[in-house]
Motif scaffolding. Structure first.
Motif, PDB file in Angstrom:
ATOM      1  N   THR A   2      69.547 -45.603  21.479  1.00  0.00           N
ATOM      2  CA  THR A   2      69.587 -44.217  21.898  1.00  0.00           C
ATOM      3  C   THR A   2      68.207 -43.585  21.886  1.00  0.00           C
ATOM      4  O   THR A   2      67.356 -43.936  21.062  1.00  0.00           O
ATOM      5  N   GLU A   4      67.960 -40.236  21.673  1.00  0.00           N
ATOM      6  CA  GLU A   4      68.142 -38.934  21.057  1.00  0.00           C
ATOM      7  C   GLU A   4      67.231 -38.795  19.841  1.00  0.00           C
ATOM      8  O   GLU A   4      66.968 -39.750  19.127  1.00  0.00           O
ATOM      9  N   THR A   6      66.138 -36.848  16.105  1.00  0.00           N
ATOM     10  CA  THR A   6      66.855 -36.346  14.929  1.00  0.00           C
ATOM     11  C   THR A   6      67.151 -34.855  15.082  1.00  0.00           C
ATOM     12  O   THR A   6      68.167 -34.369  14.601  1.00  0.00           O
ATOM     13  N   THR A   9      70.349 -34.663  17.151  1.00  0.00           N
ATOM     14  CA  THR A   9      71.556 -35.016  16.406  1.00  0.00           C
ATOM     15  C   THR A   9      71.853 -33.985  15.320  1.00  0.00           C
ATOM     16  O   THR A   9      73.020 -33.743  14.996  1.00  0.00           O
ATOM     17  N   TYR A 123      79.597 -41.115  14.101  1.00  0.00           N
ATOM     18  CA  TYR A 123      78.950 -42.422  13.898  1.00  0.00           C
ATOM     19  C   TYR A 123      79.669 -43.516  14.687  1.00  0.00           C
ATOM     20  O   TYR A 123      79.037 -44.417  15.235  1.00  0.00           O
ATOM     21  N   ASN A 126      78.732 -43.227  18.285  1.00  0.00           N
ATOM     22  CA  ASN A 126      77.312 -43.446  18.575  1.00  0.00           C
ATOM     23  C   ASN A 126      76.754 -44.561  17.694  1.00  0.00           C
ATOM     24  O   ASN A 126      75.929 -44.311  16.802  1.00  0.00           O
ATOM     25  N   TRP A 129      72.839 -44.959  16.865  1.00  0.00           N
ATOM     26  CA  TRP A 129      72.033 -44.018  16.085  1.00  0.00           C
ATOM     27  C   TRP A 129      71.323 -44.731  14.947  1.00  0.00           C
ATOM     28  O   TRP A 129      71.884 -45.615  14.287  1.00  0.00           O
ATOM     29  N   SER A 130      70.099 -44.298  14.669  1.00  0.00           N
ATOM     30  CA  SER A 130      69.351 -44.800  13.518  1.00  0.00           C
ATOM     31  C   SER A 130      69.806 -44.054  12.258  1.00  0.00           C
ATOM     32  O   SER A 130      70.515 -43.040  12.343  1.00  0.00           O
ATOM     33  N   GLN A 133      68.809 -40.421  12.276  1.00  0.00           N
ATOM     34  CA  GLN A 133      69.662 -39.638  13.164  1.00  0.00           C
ATOM     35  C   GLN A 133      71.016 -39.357  12.517  1.00  0.00           C
ATOM     36  O   GLN A 133      71.559 -38.247  12.632  1.00  0.00           O
ATOM     37  N   LYS A 134      71.559 -40.361  11.830  1.00  0.00           N
ATOM     38  CA  LYS A 134      72.846 -40.164  11.160  1.00  0.00           C
ATOM     39  C   LYS A 134      72.720 -39.158  10.028  1.00  0.00           C
ATOM     40  O   LYS A 134      73.612 -38.314   9.829  1.00  0.00           O
TER      41      LYS A 134
END
Length: 239
Positions: A2, A4, A6, A9, A123, A126, A129-130, A133-134
């Protein structure tokens, strides 16, 4: 992977958590009212919400204290009500288990039903996500909730006696849990656990100090585990 950020998110988390404000405000006000009616002063009521951050356990403890239950019963029952947090933590471990210790500790302190429900669904949707990001999403989801929980706990404690009974703030408690639980009943095991826990808790409602809830919680977990085991065996057998 992704693209996106942080920041993106985080704001997704804020938007996911924001709808719960509608029930969190009366929920927290109700706790403030109940706590002061049970004999806690304003500082004690605020400290309870700040240190425990667990609405269901707080209501349980206050109810038992007002019934003059033994302290050991109050502590054990409140802990049992919060056992779901251990399951939440286990569920989040694959997603956040490698986060820095300090941030994991903060997530643990801020672990509430609404944020968990938002986070685990996000989660799963997605998987790319790193960890940052989570974490950003989780802290975003909690941002609209915790400050208002504390603020309106105080509001409820201060003006509780002036709130007309017809406003019926206690509606917020069941609505909150229905809003969180319904989207998570995604398998037969989830449904079985919920139905068994409901049936057992209702059948044991006569037991003093709400101890039937402990039995109901254990029964629900056992039922859910058994159904999941049966489903797994059927899949392995090719049925």
């Amino acid at each position: 992977m992704t693209t996106e950020t942080t920041k993106s998110t985080y704001w997704q988390g804020v938007r996911a958590g924001a709808p719960f404000i509608l029930v969190l405000v009366p929920f927290s006000m109700l706790f403030g009212v109940v706590a002061t009616e049970a004999g806690l002063n304003l500082l004690e009521t605020f400290s309870f919400s700040l240190l425990v951050v667990a609405g269901a356990a707080q209501f349980t403890a206050i109810q038992l204290l007002s019934e003059h239950a033994p302290v050991i019963i109050v502590c054990v029952t409140a802990l049992a009500v919060n056992l779901r947090m251990a399951m939440y933590s286990a569920s989040l471990t694959p997603h956040l288990g490698r986060a820095p210790l300090g941030k994991r500790a903060l997530v643990a302190y801020l672990m509430v039903d609404q944020a968990y429900a938002c986070a685990i669904l996000a989660y799963e949707k997605n998987p790319g996500w790193s960890i940052p990001q989570k974490l950003a999403f989780y802290f975003g989801a909690i941002t609209p909730l915790i400050p208002l929980w504390l603020i309106f706990t105080v509001v409820g404690a201060v003006v509780g006696s002036a709130i007309p009974p017809e406003f019926a703030l206690d509606f917020a408690v069941p609505i909150t849990f229905l809003a969180m639980i319904a989207p998570m009943l995604r398998s037969a095991a989830h449904v079985a656990a919920a139905l068994v826990a409901i049936a057992v808790s209702l059948s044991l409602a006569f037991i003093p100090y709400s101890l039937g809830l402990l039995v109901a919680g254990a029964a629900g977990m056992i039922a859910g585990a058994q159904v999941e085991l049966m489903m797994s065996r059927r899949v392995e057998a090719g049925l």
